[in-house]
Each structure stands twice: as structure tokens, then as C-alpha cells.
Design a protein around this motif. Structure first.
Motif, PDB file in Angstrom:
ATOM      1  N   LEU B 105       0.952  -1.147  -0.121  1.00  0.00           N
ATOM      2  CA  LEU B 105       0.176   0.006   0.227  1.00  0.00           C
ATOM      3  C   LEU B 105       0.942   1.170  -0.049  1.00  0.00           C
ATOM      4  CD1 LEU B 105      -2.614   1.309   0.100  1.00  0.00           C
ATOM      5  CD2 LEU B 105      -2.520   1.323   3.032  1.00  0.00           C
ATOM      6  N   LEU B 106       0.699   2.132  -1.076  1.00  0.00           N
ATOM      7  CA  LEU B 106       1.360   3.421  -0.998  1.00  0.00           C
ATOM      8  C   LEU B 106       0.552   4.387  -0.721  1.00  0.00           C
ATOM      9  CD1 LEU B 106       3.559   2.495  -4.572  1.00  0.00           C
ATOM     10  CD2 LEU B 106       3.918   1.799  -2.434  1.00  0.00           C
ATOM     11  N   ARG B 107       1.261   5.382  -0.230  1.00  0.00           N
ATOM     12  CA  ARG B 107       0.643   6.744  -0.221  1.00  0.00           C
ATOM     13  C   ARG B 107       1.391   7.730  -0.891  1.00  0.00           C
ATOM     14  NH1 ARG B 107       0.490  11.740   3.037  1.00  0.00           N
ATOM     15  NH2 ARG B 107       1.786  10.960   4.562  1.00  0.00           N
ATOM     16  N   VAL B 108       0.773   8.181  -2.034  1.00  0.00           N
ATOM     17  CA  VAL B 108       1.477   9.081  -2.978  1.00  0.00           C
ATOM     18  C   VAL B 108       0.834  10.612  -2.980  1.00  0.00           C
ATOM     19  CG1 VAL B 108       1.980   9.431  -5.525  1.00  0.00           C
ATOM     20  CG2 VAL B 108       1.573   7.094  -4.611  1.00  0.00           C
ATOM     21  N   VAL B 109       1.812  11.592  -2.975  1.00  0.00           N
ATOM     22  CA  VAL B 109       1.364  13.007  -2.924  1.00  0.00           C
ATOM     23  C   VAL B 109       1.851  13.814  -4.194  1.00  0.00           C
ATOM     24  CG1 VAL B 109       1.543  13.092  -0.429  1.00  0.00           C
ATOM     25  CG2 VAL B 109       3.653  13.625  -1.952  1.00  0.00           C
ATOM     26  N   VAL B 110       0.810  14.142  -4.624  1.00  0.00           N
ATOM     27  CA  VAL B 110       0.609  14.781  -5.968  1.00  0.00           C
ATOM     28  C   VAL B 110       0.060  16.185  -6.158  1.00  0.00           C
ATOM     29  CG1 VAL B 110       1.207  12.828  -7.288  1.00  0.00           C
ATOM     30  CG2 VAL B 110      -1.245  13.558  -6.934  1.00  0.00           C
ATOM     31  N   ALA B 111       0.387  16.938  -7.109  1.00  0.00           N
ATOM     32  CA  ALA B 111      -0.423  18.268  -7.482  1.00  0.00           C
ATOM     33  C   ALA B 111      -1.932  18.257  -7.644  1.00  0.00           C
ATOM     34  CB  ALA B 111       0.374  19.097  -8.375  1.00  0.00           C
ATOM     35  N   ASP B 112      -2.430  17.226  -8.647  1.00  0.00           N
ATOM     36  CA  ASP B 112      -3.692  17.079  -9.312  1.00  0.00           C
ATOM     37  C   ASP B 112      -3.916  15.525  -9.732  1.00  0.00           C
ATOM     38  OD1 ASP B 112      -2.225  17.174 -11.460  1.00  0.00           O
ATOM     39  OD2 ASP B 112      -2.445  19.526 -11.395  1.00  0.00           O
ATOM     40  N   VAL B 113      -4.999  15.454 -10.112  1.00  0.00           N
ATOM     41  CA  VAL B 113      -5.445  14.190 -10.733  1.00  0.00           C
ATOM     42  C   VAL B 113      -4.359  13.934 -12.103  1.00  0.00           C
ATOM     43  CG1 VAL B 113      -7.162  12.766 -12.020  1.00  0.00           C
ATOM     44  CG2 VAL B 113      -7.555  14.170  -9.989  1.00  0.00           C
ATOM     45  N   ALA B 114      -4.262  14.890 -12.837  1.00  0.00           N
ATOM     46  CA  ALA B 114      -3.485  14.849 -13.785  1.00  0.00           C
ATOM     47  C   ALA B 114      -2.069  14.481 -13.539  1.00  0.00           C
ATOM     48  CB  ALA B 114      -3.443  16.029 -14.629  1.00  0.00           C
ATOM     49  N   ALA B 115      -1.468  15.054 -12.570  1.00  0.00           N
ATOM     50  CA  ALA B 115       0.024  14.523 -12.127  1.00  0.00           C
ATOM     51  C   ALA B 115      -0.045  13.069 -11.617  1.00  0.00           C
ATOM     52  CB  ALA B 115       0.521  15.359 -11.233  1.00  0.00           C
ATOM     53  N   TYR B 116      -1.034  12.674 -10.979  1.00  0.00           N
ATOM     54  CA  TYR B 116      -0.989  11.097 -10.640  1.00  0.00           C
ATOM     55  C   TYR B 116      -1.341  10.310 -11.668  1.00  0.00           C
ATOM     56  CZ  TYR B 116      -2.026   7.027  -8.079  1.00  0.00           C
ATOM     57  OH  TYR B 116      -1.916   5.583  -7.807  1.00  0.00           O
ATOM     58  N   ASN B 117      -2.104  10.854 -12.800  1.00  0.00           N
ATOM     59  CA  ASN B 117      -2.137  10.010 -13.854  1.00  0.00           C
ATOM     60  C   ASN B 117      -0.853   9.642 -14.479  1.00  0.00           C
ATOM     61  OD1 ASN B 117      -3.626   8.529 -16.168  1.00  0.00           O
ATOM     62  ND2 ASN B 117      -3.092  10.302 -17.223  1.00  0.00           N
ATOM     63  N   THR B 118       0.001  10.568 -14.738  1.00  0.00           N
ATOM     64  CA  THR B 118       1.271  10.697 -15.333  1.00  0.00           C
ATOM     65  C   THR B 118       2.280   9.550 -14.473  1.00  0.00           C
ATOM     66  OG1 THR B 118       1.085  12.829 -15.984  1.00  0.00           O
ATOM     67  CG2 THR B 118       3.382  11.846 -15.859  1.00  0.00           C
ATOM     68  N   PHE B 119       2.233   9.818 -13.089  1.00  0.00           N
ATOM     69  CA  PHE B 119       2.825   9.007 -12.253  1.00  0.00           C
ATOM     70  C   PHE B 119       2.508   7.667 -12.442  1.00  0.00           C
ATOM     71  CE2 PHE B 119       3.475   6.866  -8.199  1.00  0.00           C
ATOM     72  CZ  PHE B 119       4.824   6.952  -7.963  1.00  0.00           C
ATOM     73  N   LEU B 120       1.180   7.378 -12.321  1.00  0.00           N
ATOM     74  CA  LEU B 120       0.777   5.954 -12.393  1.00  0.00           C
ATOM     75  C   LEU B 120       1.200   5.292 -13.519  1.00  0.00           C
ATOM     76  CD1 LEU B 120      -0.927   3.729 -10.792  1.00  0.00           C
ATOM     77  CD2 LEU B 120      -2.916   4.708 -12.027  1.00  0.00           C
TER      78      LEU B 120
END
Lengths: 150, 150
Positions: B105-120
Motif C-alpha cells: 500500500l502506497l501513499r502518493v502525494v501529487v499536485a492534481d489528478v493529472a499529475a497522478y495519472n502521469t505518475f501511475l
DNA sequence: CATGAAAGCCATGGTAA
DNA sequence: TTACCATGGCTTTCATG
């Protein structure tokens, strides 16, 4: 918030005991400049508290349990009651209000499985707002940092 | 680790800027005694680092995503590779090796949904050890503390 | 206008009685 | 525990680019 500010934030997130002189030599600025920058970052609300971290095993809190909570109702007073409850429980160190199937995700730190059983049965599931929960034990804490990316 | 030690640990977990004199008056001991106790607690490994916390929104990391990861294999080298990867990614602030259906289980901190999409898409799911993941966005951070119960 | 150098004050850490 | 000393960091001032 330029590159030097970000560098300062990164350094102090990892070691708050660094003096302004230490910062100065690491970011390539003067001590006075660092002092002014830190003050500005505090005023801007970037820095919040300075805390000491403790080793969980050294204080007998080596077991992490992640617990999903489903609420009986999504009414505002029900949520508020639960959130106040969570804030008052020291073994709950994190709580996120979630999208998706579950309403909340809690991280609970306990000494052992028995202690979690007690907490779950007598405290958490006893709360009137809670309809049910699903607990998952962490086998290992692979990573834990308070430092956010700069 | 008596009651005064626990009191000191609790205080410094909430505010590491307290001086020994401050501690002294709050726990009802002398400044020198507090100094010795803190040194002993450090030597015992109870205290680890002193850090500055930053406001996530102030640095553009206001979105928390909890992500369950399932691995392709549970072989030691596969796990090691993934864990090194996790440690190297600054947006992953927590990672737990889990029992149950999911491996991490990871907790990931990002700026917004788009940034998470990129990271994922480009980073997390690109890792060879990862078979798949399930992401859940936090709507709100109800509680976050670095202070463990004493 | 922000920075860098310099200097004094003061609080703190550390020690001895 | 109390008292003391000295180190060093915090804070301001001033000159400079």
C-alpha cells in the motif's frame, strides 16, 4: 519560491537542526539571506511545525494496521462525530476521507495484534457512526517520510 | 522510561523547538535533568530525527492517493527492486508491505489528478515487478500526526 | 532591491559544585 | 538541584552589486 528556497525546504524537511550557517554553506548563500528566506517561508505558511520523530519499535508501537471504515450514514453530524473521535484517539495517526467503496482509511499504530483487537472491538467499532470496517496488517514499513517533494 | 520520560517524548513529538528549560517547567523537573533524559532517549534510539513539516497545499502537493499494488512475483529480488524503486520516488511518502489481497500500500502525494495519472502510467505501472494497482483518492486529510502514543 | 559581510546580544547547552 | 560560564546561533545594521 525559487530554487534556493526549494533547496532550503528540502534540507529542513530532513534535518531541522541545521543552523542558518549550515544552510548557508549548503545552498551557496549567506547566513543572513537564509535567515530571511526561512522567515519568509514561515510567514507564507510553507513551514508548519518542527517535531521530533520517534522510533515506533522503541516505544512499543511497531505494528501498523490499515483500516477501512464504512459509515452508517453520511450525514454531516455523523461525520463530524467520527472525525472528532479519530482526532481524540492517539493510536490513530492518520485518517483520510476516501472516495470509492470505503468512507475512511485509518492508519493505527499498536503494540501487537492483541492490542489492535482491543482497540477495534472496544473503541473503533463501538462508535455509533461506524457501520463496519476491514483491517489489514502491515508486514513491514518499507518507506516512511515526512518530506514532501519540492 | 518512566512517566517523565514519556511526558518529554510527548512534548518533543509535538514541538521540537522547546528548550530544556521549557521542558523542565512543563514536566516538573530541572533543566539539567531534562537534558540528561533527552540525551539518554537519543542514545536509546527513541528519538530519531528532528524535522520541519511543511503544508502540502503550500508546496503544491495537496492531493493524496492511496494505491494498492499487486506484484508479478514474490521473489526476493523482485521485491527488493520494487522497494528500492519506492524509496527513490519522492512522491511516494509511505509504503507498507501488506498482508491480504494486495502486496503493498502506497501513499502518493501529487499536485492534481493529472499529475497522478502521469505518475501511475509512466512510473509506477512501468516498473517490471508490478502486475497491477488500484488507486483511491483521498477527499480530505482528516488527521495526520507524526506523534506516536506514549 | 536583494544580497553579503560583520558585529553584538542573548539564549542555550553543558558542566561543576 | 542550583548556579555559573562560555559557546554559538539569532538578529540587526550597513555597504554593495
Amino acid at each position: 519560491m525559487d530554487a534556493i528556497d526549494r533547496r532550503i525546504v528540502a534540507l529542513l524537511q530532513n534535518d531541522a537542526t541545521l543552523s542558518h550557517a549550515d544552510l548557508a554553506e549548503r545552498v551557496g548563500a549567506s547566513s543572513a539571506s537564509c535567515w530571511r528566506r526561512v522567515k519568509a517561508l514561515e510567514a507564507a505558511g510553507v513551514f508548519t511545525r518542527t517535531v521530533r520523530l520517534v522510533d515506533p519499535t522503541a516505544v512499543g508501537r511497531g505494528v501498523n494496521v490499515l483500516c477501512n471504515i464504512r459509515m452508517r450514514s453520511h450525514a454531516a453530524d455523523s461525520r463530524q462525530s467520527f472525525e472528532r473521535f479519530v482526532l481524540s484517539q492517539p493510536e490513530v495517526v492518520e485518517c483520510f476521507s476516501m472516495s470509492g467503496d470505503w468512507d475512511y482509511l485509518l492508519r493505527v499504530v499498536v503494540a501487537d495484534v492483541a492490542a489492535y483487537n482491543t482497540f477495534l472491538m472496544q473503541t473503533l467499532l463501538g462508535h455509533p457512526s461506524v457501520a463496519g470496517g476491514s483491517s489489514h496488517f502491515a508486514l513491514d514499513m518499507t518507506k516512511y517520510t515526512t518530506a514532501l517533494p519540492t
